[in-house]
Structure formats: C-alpha cells, structure tokens
Design a protein around this motif. Structure first.
Motif, PDB file in Angstrom:
ATOM      1  N   ALA A  60       0.843  -1.205   0.000  1.00 56.68           N
ATOM      2  CA  ALA A  60       0.000   0.000   0.000  1.00 56.68           C
ATOM      3  C   ALA A  60       0.881   1.259   0.000  1.00 56.68           C
ATOM      4  O   ALA A  60       0.533   2.278  -0.600  1.00 56.68           O
ATOM      5  CB  ALA A  60      -0.934  -0.017   1.211  1.00 56.68           C
ATOM      6  N   ILE A 103      -3.831   4.437   3.225  1.00 55.64           N
ATOM      7  CA  ILE A 103      -4.147   3.370   2.261  1.00 55.64           C
ATOM      8  C   ILE A 103      -3.954   2.018   2.949  1.00 55.64           C
ATOM      9  O   ILE A 103      -2.880   1.743   3.493  1.00 55.64           O
ATOM     10  CB  ILE A 103      -3.237   3.444   1.015  1.00 55.64           C
ATOM     11  N   SER A 104      -5.003   1.198   2.914  1.00 53.47           N
ATOM     12  CA  SER A 104      -4.891  -0.117   3.546  1.00 53.47           C
ATOM     13  C   SER A 104      -5.890  -1.087   2.939  1.00 53.47           C
ATOM     14  O   SER A 104      -7.082  -0.810   2.888  1.00 53.47           O
ATOM     15  CB  SER A 104      -5.145   0.006   5.051  1.00 53.47           C
ATOM     16  N   SER A 157      -0.154  -9.092  -1.675  1.00 54.40           N
ATOM     17  CA  SER A 157      -1.194  -8.242  -2.256  1.00 54.40           C
ATOM     18  C   SER A 157      -0.981  -8.062  -3.764  1.00 54.40           C
ATOM     19  O   SER A 157       0.120  -7.753  -4.204  1.00 54.40           O
ATOM     20  CB  SER A 157      -1.135  -6.887  -1.553  1.00 54.40           C
TER      21      SER A 157
HETATM   22  C1  F6R Z   1       2.722  -7.275   0.491  1.00 55.14           C
HETATM   23  C2  F6R Z   1       1.690  -7.098   1.486  1.00 55.14           C
HETATM   24  C3  F6R Z   1       1.931  -6.205   2.653  1.00 55.14           C
HETATM   25  C4  F6R Z   1       0.734  -5.272   2.875  1.00 55.14           C
HETATM   26  C5  F6R Z   1       0.940  -4.403   4.123  1.00 55.14           C
HETATM   27  C6  F6R Z   1      -0.202  -3.436   4.326  1.00 55.14           C
HETATM   28  O1  F6R Z   1       2.331  -8.121  -0.524  1.00 55.14           O
HETATM   29  O2  F6R Z   1       0.626  -7.671   1.351  1.00 55.14           O
HETATM   30  O3  F6R Z   1       3.094  -5.458   2.461  1.00 55.14           O
HETATM   31  O4  F6R Z   1       0.594  -4.476   1.735  1.00 55.14           O
HETATM   32  O5  F6R Z   1       1.048  -5.243   5.246  1.00 55.14           O
HETATM   33  O6  F6R Z   1      -1.417  -4.094   4.502  1.00 55.14           O
HETATM   34  P1  F6R Z   1      -2.784  -3.329   4.395  1.00 55.14           P
HETATM   35  O7  F6R Z   1      -2.913  -2.844   2.998  1.00 55.14           O
HETATM   36  O8  F6R Z   1      -3.832  -4.346   4.733  1.00 55.14           O
HETATM   37  O9  F6R Z   1      -2.737  -2.190   5.370  1.00 55.14           O
END
Ligand code: F6R
Length: 369
Positions: A60, A103-104, A157
């Motif tokens: 993100a 962003i998450s 992701s």
């Molecule tokens: C990489 C991955 C992690 C997430 C990070 C943020 O493939 O999945 O780096 O992008 O832990 O997570 P969120 O977007 O859920 O806040």
C-alpha cells in the motif's frame, strides 16, 4: 473457491481487470466529471488543503509513492508519502489544512491506524482508501474511498494494489476537479485512458507465458535487482517486495538514476536485473536515460530483463529478455507494468517449492505495531 486455480494468488492476479473496472464503476459520469459520494469532506475543505500526506505500509505504501506523482502533477498540491510505522514517531507537521490519506487493503493494519489517529489528533482530515467494508481504518476516517477488489485471500497483495492505484488516481483527479487546477484537456484524456485500462491489464495477462518460463529458469538464483525511474521506481520496489516475500530471495529495487551512486557495484556476470522502462513518448528524456542504464549494466555482465512498451525499439539491442506491455500514459503505466512482476514472483516461488498463498513468517493482516 480458488475457481480452478492452484493458488488464490493466481486467481487474484487474474481478477485484476475486473477489480480495476469495478473500482472505477459509477465514479465517472457521462459528462466525464468525477463524483466520489463516499468522500465526506466538503469541497470547500478540499479547496483549502495545502498539503497531502499519504501513510501506508508495504504494498500500500508503494501505491502511495505512485500517487504522489499523480497528485502533484495534476493538482500542484505538495504531497509527502511516509511509512505509517515511521510517521508519528517523528512529530510530523500537520494541521487542519493537511489532508492525510491512509491506504490499507485490510483496514486493520495497526501502524496505519495509529498514524491516522495521530493525524486526527492534530486536526487533519483523513481519507481512507480501503478494500474492507466497515473495517477499523475507514470507521475512524473522515471519508472513505473503497477499492472494489473483492476479498483478497493470498497474503501477497496483488489486485488490491492495482485498485489502490485506481483509487489514488481518482482522488488526485477529484482534487484537481474541485480545486480547478489543471482541470481540462489533460484530465479528460486521463479519464478516457482510465476507462480503457482494465482491457490493457487483460491484454498483459494474456501474454504472461514467457514471463513464467523465464521465472522458472531463474529458480536457482540468489539475487534479483529491479530498476525503475519516475513511477517505475515504486513499481521496481513492488517487484522486489513480491519476490522477497514469495520466493524468499534477495531482491532490491533501486531508482535507476542511483545506480552510479552505489548499486552498480553489485552488478556481476549473469545477475538478473529487471528494468521497468518508461514510455518513450512524453517523458522521453527519462526513457533515454534508462536505456543507457540498461546498456551500462549489460556491459558489466547483467542479464537484463526489460519491461517496455510495445513499439519501443530502442531497448531491443540491450534486452536479454523483453517483456512487452501496452502503451499507456506515463502516470498510468504502473497498472500494466506491475502485473508481469506479480506473475514473475509467483512463478519463481512455485518453482522453488514455496507456499505461495501463505509465505513463511507473514500474516495477511498485521494488527500489531
Ligand atoms: C505485500 C503485502 C503487505 C501489505 C501491508 C499493508 O504483498 O501484502 O506489504 O501491503 O502489510 O497491509 P494493508 O494494505 O492491509 O494495510
């Protein structure tokens, strides 16, 4: 539930054209203007914004790095991007005119949540870009723009990233629209290009077999480097992150212009180096510089894996492996350039016998600081 795929990650990579289209759906009206009804910050508040600060983690965060280019170019509002885990520990300068974008994918990442709480305590407005309805981060934000990627199960992701980019472009365009900055031909052209982009992602997916074969042939390597410039630099970082977490290989992303300031010392015979090449149209100076970077590393023995636009002939003599992507406007290129890197990491991980959906030591949602 994997829909005929061996792994959720493969299914989620394949779902990207739909995820991108769904995230755009209903947000651009027939007249070409943007309506983001989930953004509950008034237009007058948005006109007052004097700084945008993006906070996020991991993939993100990479979406945020790309968003900075779009926000500053289209709105001329200064934009900072910061790792959420670093943000609140350095006493950042925030106020009521700062717009913080969190962003998450999961909406539950503790570092990002703590960063947004800190921002709100300073009186800043927070806009969440999130993929999970009703999760903590959007609940605690002033406004939300949901990405419509659908549930992402694989730990790494993929489709969430592409939709985060789309959401960031929409926010940037929306800010440009309400503030009347640069709103005109360029913005309408971007909206038109965005409406075709899901088809371009689909086209990339149809041509991935050589990328898979290349990945399998590199399964015995220890290191892969990734280079990019402009928005291709965060794409390089994302390619390296995917490879680390899935293939457990040493992978690093660099800004191509930094090579001569250190990283070029790492280049040795047969080292795979992936280079994300910007469009030769538009920012042609950057394009030409990166072509000389490719020449330089190849002269030192690197095995060059070049991701370049269809029709870009300048790279051909220096590419040991050439991966073609459709021509897109520079700022939108990450939507197509990231896809081969996802496929590359996934296939390399499989060839090394790794568990693709559940890499070791990682959790899908990191709810501790
Ligand atoms: C990489 C991955 C992690 C997430 C990070 C943020 O493939 O999945 O780096 O992008 O832990 O997570 P969120 O977007 O859920 O806040």
């Amino acid at each position: 539930e994997k829909g005929g795929y061996d792994y959720f990650m493969l299914k989620e990579i394949a779902e990207q054209p739909k995820a991108v289209a769904d995230t755009l759906l209903g947000r651009i009206d027939a007249a070409g203007s943007l309506t983001l009804d989930e953004v509950r910050i008034s237009a007058s508040e948005l006109r007052e914004v004097d700084k945008v600060v993006i906070v996020a983690c991991g993939t993100a965060f990479h979406a945020g790095l790309i968003a900075k280019y779009a926000i500053e170019h289209w709105t001329r509002i200064p934009c900072e991007v910061e790792l959420a885990s670093e943000f609140r520990y350095r006493d950042p300068i925030l106020g009521p005119r700062s717009l913080v974008i969190a962003i998450s994918q999961s909406g539950e990442t503790m570092d990002t949540l703590m960063a947004l709480r800190h921002a709100r305590e300073q009186g800043s407005k927070v806009l969440a870009i999130c993929n999970t309805n009703g999760s903590t981060i959007p609940r605690e934000s002033d406004a939300v723009l949901y990405t419509h990627a659908g549930p992402e199960v694989a730990v790494a992701s993929t489709k969430a990233f592409l939709t985060q980019l789309v959401a960031c472009y929409l926010v940037a365009l929306y800010l440009g629209q309400v503030r009347g900055t640069k709103w005109g031909d360029e913005i309408s052209a971007v909206i038109r290009d965005l409406s075709h982009i899901s088809g371009e992602v689909e086209r990339v997916l149809e041509t991935m077999e050589p990328v898979r074969a290349l990945a399998r042939s590199l399964a015995g390597k220890n290191t892969v480097l990734f280079l990019g410039r402009h928005v291709g630099y965060p794409v390089a970082l994302e390619g390296a992150l995917k490879l680390k977490e899935l293939a457990y290989m040493h992978a690093e992303g660099f800004a191509a212009g930094e090579l001569k300031h250190g990283p070029i010392a790492l280049i040795e015979e047969d080292l795979p180096v992936v280079v994300v090449v910007p469009s030769p149209r538009g920012r042609s100076v950057i394009h030409d510089k990166i072509v000389s970077n490719i020449q330089e590393i190849r002269a030192r023995g690197a095995r060059t894996i070049v991701i370049a636009e269809e029709g870009d002939e300048a790279v051909v003599p220096y590419a040991d492996h050439l991966i073609r992507i459709p021509a897109t406007p520079t700022l939108l290129q990450p939507l197509v350039a990231t896809v081969p890197l996802q496929v590359f990491a996934c296939e390399l991980a499989t060839a090394r016998g790794n568990e693709v959906d559940q890499p070791r030591n990682l959790a899908k949602s990191v709810t501790v600081e």
